[in-house]
Design an enzyme around this catalytic site. Structure first.
Site, short mmCIF file in Angstrom:
data_model
loop_
_atom_site.label_atom_id
_atom_site.label_comp_id
_atom_site.label_asym_id
_atom_site.label_seq_id
_atom_site.Cartn_x
_atom_site.Cartn_y
_atom_site.Cartn_z
N GLY A 174 25.89 42.14 42.61
CA GLY A 174 27.32 42.24 42.79
C GLY A 174 27.88 41.66 44.02
N GLY A 194 31.14 41.80 44.98
CA GLY A 194 32.44 42.32 45.46
C GLY A 194 32.49 42.35 47.03
CD GLU A 220 49.16 48.92 44.37
OE1 GLU A 220 48.69 49.17 45.39
OE2 GLU A 220 48.52 48.35 43.58
CG ASP A 278 34.61 51.26 43.23
OD1 ASP A 278 34.68 51.43 44.45
OD2 ASP A 278 35.39 50.81 42.52
#
Length: 439
Positions: A18, A20, A178, A307
């Site tokens: 990952g 991120g 948003e 996460d």
């Protein structure tokens, strides 16, 4: 004192799954050391997900918030990037299994695979209500929004026109708030400036929340401010309204069917299937339970970030799924692994430093919660902009996004209002399409 891994004849090998916020931060902290690092991601780019809603509403283009992983990590000679999808982890064999049949050995494994949207057992809803986790989904939402305006401009049926100009955003968290505010501001400006047969009053933006208030993780005063602002720009908020069904035509919620041309899902997330890869019982939200040093409970040499990890703070509550959490964890673990693998130092306890929780609501309107104090309005909006520009991966992206925001603020124009030509063809009646083909 040397670590067990270092005592082998080869250099220690850290595999990070990952790229991120957490994965990249961890890799960069391990960059240019005597440790071999392999970063695996199914995408070739890092994506700044907090600004995906601006791609979906034509404020930014995907390239503004994306950066090739190889470009970001290319200056580190000890880091190897692999574009592949992980499907399993053989912990006893210290091996990551890839979808294409390949495998990669590791001495230490870092799982930073992020999260996906949780449709609560109704995965079929995803095709009608995409979330905001990928460039593809953001483009899909933008396509639906812009195409609906074009179709509404040509429609002569008032009911059809209103349905085309109705968008439903599901979930009253930061993403939903948003998105609802951005759709309302985009639609009203476009209708007033660029469409001759539409009127701003025909636009409807519904924000549906199953709970008693939006932004439930923020103090009630900030939640109330957001509700009042959204109502002021034409967003219809429906509280205590659980979703019962979603179809191509609209949303069934609270016993009422709401026709809509664009539906956006932001009602909850769940962790990636990392727990399934390891064959262990996941914690809340599918996240991996981790020890204070971020090691996955019940494993040796395997860690989780962002996460993916069910880490807890000083109050013993789970840390939120925020970019600042993942980035702090990535920097911490990268430095700790370097000290452990090269100098035999134990990995210490991770301590999260809260920099504040924020959500933007619209033009000149945002909220910031720092725990003991809060700010809202224009000042919070400016601080939100500064924080998000800072979090972008490099100076080029920061400069480009800053210039575009300044231009958009000054002119209210949205520069990424592009519909693919296949979508344009879909708006042309069959008889007209035949005439064009014959000409």
């Amino acid at each position: 004192m040397k670590s067990e891994t270092e005592s082998a004849t080869k250099r220690p090998h850290v595999v990070i799954v990952g790229a991120g916020f957490g994965g990249l931060a961890c890799a960069q902290a391990l960059g240019n050391t005597e440790i071999d690092v392999t970063v695996i991601d199914r995408r070739n780019h890092n994506l700044f997900q907090p600004l995906l809603y601006q791609v979906a509403t034509a404020a930014l283009s995907p390239a503004d918030i994306s950066e090739p992983i190889r470009r970001t990590l290319g200056r580190y000679e000890n880091i190897h990037v692999v574009m592949a999808e992980v499907v399993s982890v053989d912990a006893p064999a210290r091996t990551v299994i890839l979808k294409d049949g390949g495998s990669i050995l590791f001495d230490r494994l870092v799982l930073a695979t992020g999260s996906t949207y949780n449709y609560f057992g109704h995965q079929d809803w995803q095709q009608h209500a995409p979330g905001l986790k990928s460039v593809h989904e953001a483009r899909d939402i933008r396509h639906r929004l812009l195409l609906a305006f074009e179709k509404a401009e040509r429609s002569t049926d008032e009911a059809e026109k209103r349905n085309l100009l109705t968008s439903v955003v599901i979930g009253g968290g930061p993403t939903g708030v948003e998105m609802a505010g951005a759709i309302s501001e985009l639609g009203r400006f476009m209708i007033a400036q660029d469409f001759r047969r539409l009127h701003p009053d025909q636009l409807t933006v519904l924000l549906i929340e199953a709970g008693p208030r939006i932004l439930s993780t923020f103090p009630e005063t900030l939640s109330r401010y957001a509700s009042d602002y959204l109502a002021g720009i034409g967003v219809d908020i429906r509280l205590n309204t659980p979703v019962e069904d979603i179809t191509a035509e609209g949303v069934q919620a609270g016993g009422t069917f709401l026709p809509a041309s664009c539906i956006v899902w932001g009602a909850g997330v769940k962790a990636s299937p990392a727990a399934e890869w390891l064959g262990i019982e996941p914690g809340a939200g599918g996240r991996l339970p981790v020890a204070p040093d971020l090691s996955v409970t019940g494993t040796a040499g395997i860690y989780a970030l962002g996460d993916t990890a069910l880490a807890v703070g000083k109050d013993r509550n789970p840390l939120p799924a925020l970019a600042q959490v993942a980035k702090q964890q990535g920097i911490f673990l990268g430095r700790a692994l370097k000290a452990n693998l090269l100098f035999g130092k134990p990995i210490p306890t991770f301590h999260f430093r809260n920099r504040g929780n924020t959500a933007v609501i619209g033009r000149n309107a945002a909220i910031f919660d720092f725990g003991s104090w809060q700010i809202k309005g224009r000042l919070a909006w400016l601080l939100w902009a500064l924080v998000h520009v800072y979090l972008l991966v490099n100076f080029e992206k920061r400069l480009l996004v800053s210039i575009q925001w300044i231009w958009r603020y000054s002119t209210r124009q949205r520069g990424a209002r592009v519909i693919d030509e296949t979508a344009v063809a879909a708006t042309v009646p069959a008889t007209e399409a035949k005439d064009r083909a014959a000409s």
